[in-house]
Design an enzyme around this catalytic site. Structure first.
Site, PDB file in Angstrom:
ATOM      1  N   ASP A  29     -44.334 -41.123-167.274  1.00  0.00           N
ATOM      2  CA  ASP A  29     -44.077 -40.480-165.975  1.00  0.00           C
ATOM      3  C   ASP A  29     -42.662 -39.918-165.989  1.00  0.00           C
ATOM      4  OD1 ASP A  29     -43.432 -40.020-163.176  1.00  0.00           O
ATOM      5  OD2 ASP A  29     -45.193 -41.220-162.702  1.00  0.00           O
ATOM      6  N   ILE A  30     -42.546 -38.658-165.578  1.00  0.00           N
ATOM      7  CA  ILE A  30     -41.254 -37.978-165.623  1.00  0.00           C
ATOM      8  C   ILE A  30     -40.291 -38.498-164.543  1.00  0.00           C
ATOM      9  CG2 ILE A  30     -41.678 -36.035-164.063  1.00  0.00           C
ATOM     10  CD1 ILE A  30     -40.729 -34.199-166.360  1.00  0.00           C
ATOM     11  N   GLU A  91     -49.958 -37.383-155.134  1.00  0.00           N
ATOM     12  CA  GLU A  91     -49.290 -36.087-155.297  1.00  0.00           C
ATOM     13  C   GLU A  91     -50.116 -35.152-156.182  1.00  0.00           C
ATOM     14  OE1 GLU A  91     -45.534 -36.512-157.360  1.00  0.00           O
ATOM     15  OE2 GLU A  91     -45.483 -34.386-157.805  1.00  0.00           O
ATOM     16  N   HIS A  96     -55.376 -40.495-161.907  1.00  0.00           N
ATOM     17  CA  HIS A  96     -54.468 -41.097-162.887  1.00  0.00           C
ATOM     18  C   HIS A  96     -54.113 -42.513-162.451  1.00  0.00           C
ATOM     19  CE1 HIS A  96     -52.102 -38.966-159.863  1.00  0.00           C
ATOM     20  NE2 HIS A  96     -51.165 -39.874-160.034  1.00  0.00           N
ATOM     21  N   HIS A  98     -51.282 -45.356-162.692  1.00  0.00           N
ATOM     22  CA  HIS A  98     -49.880 -45.651-163.020  1.00  0.00           C
ATOM     23  C   HIS A  98     -49.817 -47.029-163.680  1.00  0.00           C
ATOM     24  CE1 HIS A  98     -47.808 -42.660-160.250  1.00  0.00           C
ATOM     25  NE2 HIS A  98     -49.046 -42.644-159.762  1.00  0.00           N
TER      26      HIS A  98
HETATM   27  P1  AMP Z   1     -49.182 -39.735-157.569  1.00  0.00           P
HETATM   28  O1  AMP Z   1     -48.266 -39.721-156.406  1.00  0.00           O
HETATM   29  O2  AMP Z   1     -49.940 -41.024-157.716  1.00  0.00           O
HETATM   30  O3  AMP Z   1     -50.080 -38.519-157.595  1.00  0.00           O
HETATM   31  O4  AMP Z   1     -48.254 -39.672-158.843  1.00  0.00           O
HETATM   32  C1  AMP Z   1     -48.010 -38.521-159.579  1.00  0.00           C
HETATM   33  C2  AMP Z   1     -47.013 -38.871-160.634  1.00  0.00           C
HETATM   34  O5  AMP Z   1     -46.966 -37.815-161.584  1.00  0.00           O
HETATM   35  C3  AMP Z   1     -45.577 -39.026-160.106  1.00  0.00           C
HETATM   36  O6  AMP Z   1     -45.116 -40.340-160.402  1.00  0.00           O
HETATM   37  C4  AMP Z   1     -44.799 -37.966-160.847  1.00  0.00           C
HETATM   38  O7  AMP Z   1     -43.498 -38.392-161.231  1.00  0.00           O
HETATM   39  C5  AMP Z   1     -45.665 -37.707-162.062  1.00  0.00           C
HETATM   40  N1  AMP Z   1     -45.517 -36.379-162.647  1.00  0.00           N
HETATM   41  C6  AMP Z   1     -45.609 -35.191-162.005  1.00  0.00           C
HETATM   42  N2  AMP Z   1     -45.439 -34.166-162.872  1.00  0.00           N
HETATM   43  C7  AMP Z   1     -45.237 -34.742-164.086  1.00  0.00           C
HETATM   44  C8  AMP Z   1     -44.983 -34.227-165.400  1.00  0.00           C
HETATM   45  N3  AMP Z   1     -44.917 -32.911-165.641  1.00  0.00           N
HETATM   46  N4  AMP Z   1     -44.832 -35.115-166.423  1.00  0.00           N
HETATM   47  C9  AMP Z   1     -44.901 -36.441-166.195  1.00  0.00           C
HETATM   48  N5  AMP Z   1     -45.133 -36.985-164.990  1.00  0.00           N
HETATM   49  C10 AMP Z   1     -45.306 -36.164-163.942  1.00  0.00           C
END
Ligand code: AMP
Length: 132
Positions: A29-30, A91, A96, A98
Site C-alpha cells: 500500500d502506497i 476508496e 481488496h 488490507h
Molecule cells: P480502501 O479505502 O479500502 O479502498 O483502500 C484503498 C487503499 O489503496 C488505500 O490504503 C490507498 O493507500 C491504496 N492505494 C491507492 N492507490 C494506490 C497505488 N497506486 N499503489 C498502492 N496503493 C494504493
C-alpha cells in the site's frame, strides 16, 4: 475500465510487488497504516464483497497466510490485521484485502471513535428483527 488496481495488475501503474499468482496480485500500500501494509487484489475486477465469488475470497485468504510468513520473516511483525472495506470507507472500487502488520507499539486501537458506541444488547435488539 478506469480502475487504478486494474492498471497496477496490468503493469500500467508501477507497484511494489510482494506476491503474484494466476488469481491474485499482492503489493505494498502506497499510504500504509503500518510498515509493510499489503493489499491482496483479485486480478479479475470485482467491486466489493457482494460481487466477488466466495472461492476467490478463500484463495485470497490462503495467499494472505503466505504473505504473513513473508512479513514475519522480513519485518518481524507481531501480528496481522485484515481489513476489507465495502461502500462507505472504500476508496478504490476493486475488491481488496488490507493486510496490516501489527507491532506492539503501533497504537492502531485508537483509530475508531469509541464515543459513538451504544450497548451491544441494544444493537442485538435492532438486528434481531431481521433474523427471526
Ligand atoms: P480502501 O479505502 O479500502 O479502498 O483502500 C484503498 C487503499 O489503496 C488505500 O490504503 C490507498 O493507500 C491504496 N492505494 C491507492 N492507490 C494506490 C497505488 N497506486 N499503489 C498502492 N496503493 C494504493
Amino acid at each position: 475500465m478506469d480502475c487504478v488496481f486494474c492498471k497496477i495488475i496490468s503493469g500500467d501503474i508501477p507497484s511494489f510487488t510482494v506476491y503474484e499468482d494466476e488469481l491474485v496480485y499482492v503489493f505494498l500500500d502506497i499510504n500504509p497504516s503500518t510498515n509493510g501494509e499489503c493489499l491482496v487484489v483479485p486480478k479479475a475486477h470485482y467491486a466489493n464483497i457482494l460481487d466477488i465469488p466466495t472461492e476467490v475470497i478463500a484463495h485470497i485468504h490462503e495467499v494472505s497466510k503466505k504473505v504473513y510468513d513473508i512479513l514475519k520473516n522480513t519485518l518481524s511483525i507481531d501480528g496481522l490485521t485484515l481489513i476489507q472495506n465495502n461502500f462507505y470507507g472504500q476508496e478504490i472500487k476493486h475488491y481488496h484485502l488490507h493486510l496490516t502488520p501489527r507491532y506492539k507499539n503501533d497504537s492502531l486501537e485508537q483509530c475508531f471513535n469509541k464515543d459513538i458506541l451504544i450497548d451491544v444488547e441494544d444493537i442485538y435488539q435492532k438486528i434481531k428483527s431481521a433474523i427471526e
